[in-house]
Design an enzyme around this catalytic site. Structure first.
Site, mmCIF file in Angstrom:
data_model
loop_
_atom_site.group_PDB
_atom_site.id
_atom_site.type_symbol
_atom_site.label_atom_id
_atom_site.label_comp_id
_atom_site.label_asym_id
_atom_site.label_seq_id
_atom_site.Cartn_x
_atom_site.Cartn_y
_atom_site.Cartn_z
ATOM 1 C CB CYS A 210 -0.952 -0.002 1.188
ATOM 2 S SG CYS A 210 -1.982 -1.479 1.239
ATOM 3 C CG HIS A 351 -1.805 4.626 5.165
ATOM 4 N ND1 HIS A 351 -1.731 4.336 3.820
ATOM 5 C CD2 HIS A 351 -2.050 3.441 5.795
ATOM 6 C CE1 HIS A 351 -1.891 3.035 3.638
ATOM 7 N NE2 HIS A 351 -2.096 2.469 4.827
ATOM 8 C CD GLU A 362 -1.675 7.951 9.206
ATOM 9 O OE1 GLU A 362 -1.232 8.754 8.363
ATOM 10 O OE2 GLU A 362 -2.624 7.164 8.970
ATOM 11 C CG HIS A 390 -6.530 0.763 1.471
ATOM 12 N ND1 HIS A 390 -5.613 1.528 0.780
ATOM 13 C CD2 HIS A 390 -5.801 -0.024 2.316
ATOM 14 C CE1 HIS A 390 -4.398 1.235 1.193
ATOM 15 N NE2 HIS A 390 -4.481 0.300 2.107
ATOM 16 C CG PHE A 450 0.162 -6.045 4.313
ATOM 17 C CD1 PHE A 450 -0.482 -5.198 5.198
ATOM 18 C CD2 PHE A 450 -0.564 -7.110 3.784
ATOM 19 C CE1 PHE A 450 -1.803 -5.397 5.555
ATOM 20 C CE2 PHE A 450 -1.893 -7.312 4.132
ATOM 21 C CZ PHE A 450 -2.514 -6.469 5.013
#
Length: 463
Positions: A210, A351, A362, A390, A450
């Site tokens: 991502c 994000h 975050e 996403h 990831f």
């Protein structure tokens, strides 16, 4: 002793004892953004997508069996697969011939080019818009040699892999397409763009889950800074709505399941009611250019890319470290590289994917880095994934474009579905629930993936 070995030892003797000057021979070249292109669930095209985004439109809708892209399977198998999926919401690109829709016939149905999978088509469409926006169509050899492409992706074409596996299981190997490999290789998005326009500079494809879109843009900027190119077409692309991609994420309990009957409410970053992300697809492409090169040809400049920070969590295959150290490092390194103080950042495109753990971590990292905003209360934060879902490998580039447009238009876009903010996001770090007009001097775009891979891009107003 061979001639090669004698030459090697001559070099060792000649340079032994000399000191190395680590300072670069020339100052680092400056990189600006001169073109933008978008294909997203909110719309196709920059103008349409941006307008809908700041107005609070949502690109999430109910999943239907046709979205699973199981063309070679019987209806019973398709329906069984659909019924077994716990998550029934997706953020897919609207297709059609109307304004703001992706024209499949133009980009996917060309009989003469069977090697174009959907994720490649999204990249071709976005690159076409970005290059038209930048007015960059070089026809001389030198300019083409100094123009490169850096387009990455997260997963390629999983539906093609599923179809090919089915043919092998059914002992129908002769039915396998000779174009199978060119359709699934992630670097073929960059390859097709390079071939279409004759760009002979760096041809690059990042694959970092991502964070792919952000890494692709940051890597491209460094290629310009170090003189490998004067212009780079950069971004990330993803076509991830298919049976296997949705099913395995359901198995990981990563997707939202609470809002199947109310799809537009499913993606809700920062909100107390969030329960997982909404899988999406799309593409974002920017044209990056060396500053003097852009000025000399009179190009429109949206923003300057001043900082690119990278880090690794070194912690877990899918979860960020609980103290937010990876995100903190990425943002700090982008700030250090740019020479900009944290209190000069006016907007952060987070994000935040709408997962309970990831969003909160975050938030902690942002508070760590921007603690001096605690008294001023002048930091705007939002996650545009509420509107887009996403986009995985495309998320970083699409959100970088939203960040660039925020600077260009002086508008920080809202986070939709933010009804009850999680207490983790408090005081000056409370995300925007409505789009906000404000002059933005500098902004950050965060992307995490990831494997603990993190990237932050820092853009500034060019004026």
């Amino acid at each position: 002793m061979t001639a090669f070995m004698r030459t090697r030892w001559e070099l060792v003797r000649r340079f032994s004892g000399r000191t190395f000057d680590p300072s670069p021979a020339t100052p680092r070249r400056r990189v600006v953004v001169t073109g933008l292109g978008l294909v997203t669930p909110v719309g196709c095209g920059v103008e349409t997508t941006w307008r809908r985004l700041v107005e609070g439109h949502c690109g999430v809708r109910a999943l239907c069996p046709a979205d699973l892209r199981m063309e070679g399977f019987d209806e019973e198998t398709v329906m069984y697969t659909y019924e077994q999926l716990a998550s029934k919401v997706v953020a897919s690109v609207p297709c059609g011939k109307e304004e703001g829709e992706f024209d499949e016939e133009k980009w996917l149905q060309a009989k003469e080019n069977k090697s174009v999978a959907r994720f490649i088509a999204y990249a071709l469409c976005s690159a076409d818009e970005a290059l038209r926006d930048a007015k960059w169509y070089p026809d001389d050899l030198e300019s083409k040699e100094k123009t490169g492409v850096s387009i990455g992706g997260g997963t390629g074409s999983i539906s093609d892999i599923l179809d090919a596996a089915k043919l092998i299981c059914e002992k129908r190997i002769r039915r396998l397409s000779p174009f199978f490999i060119p359709r699934i290789l992630i670097n073929m998005a960059a390859g097709h763009i390079s071939m279409k326009y004759g760009f002979m500079g760096p041809n690059h494809a990042a694959v970092t889950a991502c964070a792919t879109g952000a890494h692709s843009i940051g890597d491209a900027a460094r290629m310009i800074q170090f003189g490998d190119a004067d212009v780079m077409v950069a971004g990330g692309t993803e076509s991830s709505i298919d049976a296997l991609s949705v099913a395995v994420r359901c198995r990981r309990l990563a997707l939202s399941t609470k809002y199947n009957s109310l799809p537009e409410a499913a993606s809700r970053p920062f909100d107390c009611g969030r329960d997982g992300f909404v899988i999406g697809e799309g593409c974002g492409v920017v044209v990056l250019e060396e500053l003097d090169h852009a000025v000399q040809r009179g190009a429109k400049i949206y923003a300057e890319l001043r900082g690119y920070g990278m880090s690794g969590d070194a912690y877990h295959i899918t979860q960020p470290h609980t103290d937010g150290r990876g995100a903190t490092l990425a943002m700090t390194r982008a700030l250090d590289q740019s020479g900009i103080n944290p209190h000069d950042i006016d907007y952060i495109n987070a994000h935040a994917t709408s997962t309970p753990l990831g969003d909160a971590i975050e938030a902690k990292a942002i508070e760590n880095v921007f603690s001096d905003h605690a008294t001023s209360g002048c930091l705007a934060i939002s996650s545009t994934k509420g509107a887009t879902g996403h986009l995985l490998g495309a998320a970083g580039s699409v959100e970088a474009i939203f960040t660039i447009l925020a600077i260009h238009h002086g508008i920080a876009p809202l986070t939709i579905n933010l009804e009850k903010p999680d207490p983790a996001f408090r005081g000056p770090f409370t995300p925007l629930s409505a789009s906000l007009e404000l002059p933005i001097r500098a902004a950050l775009s965060n992307s995490f993936g990831f494997g603990g891979t993190n990237a932050s891009l820092l853009f500034t107003n060019p004026s």
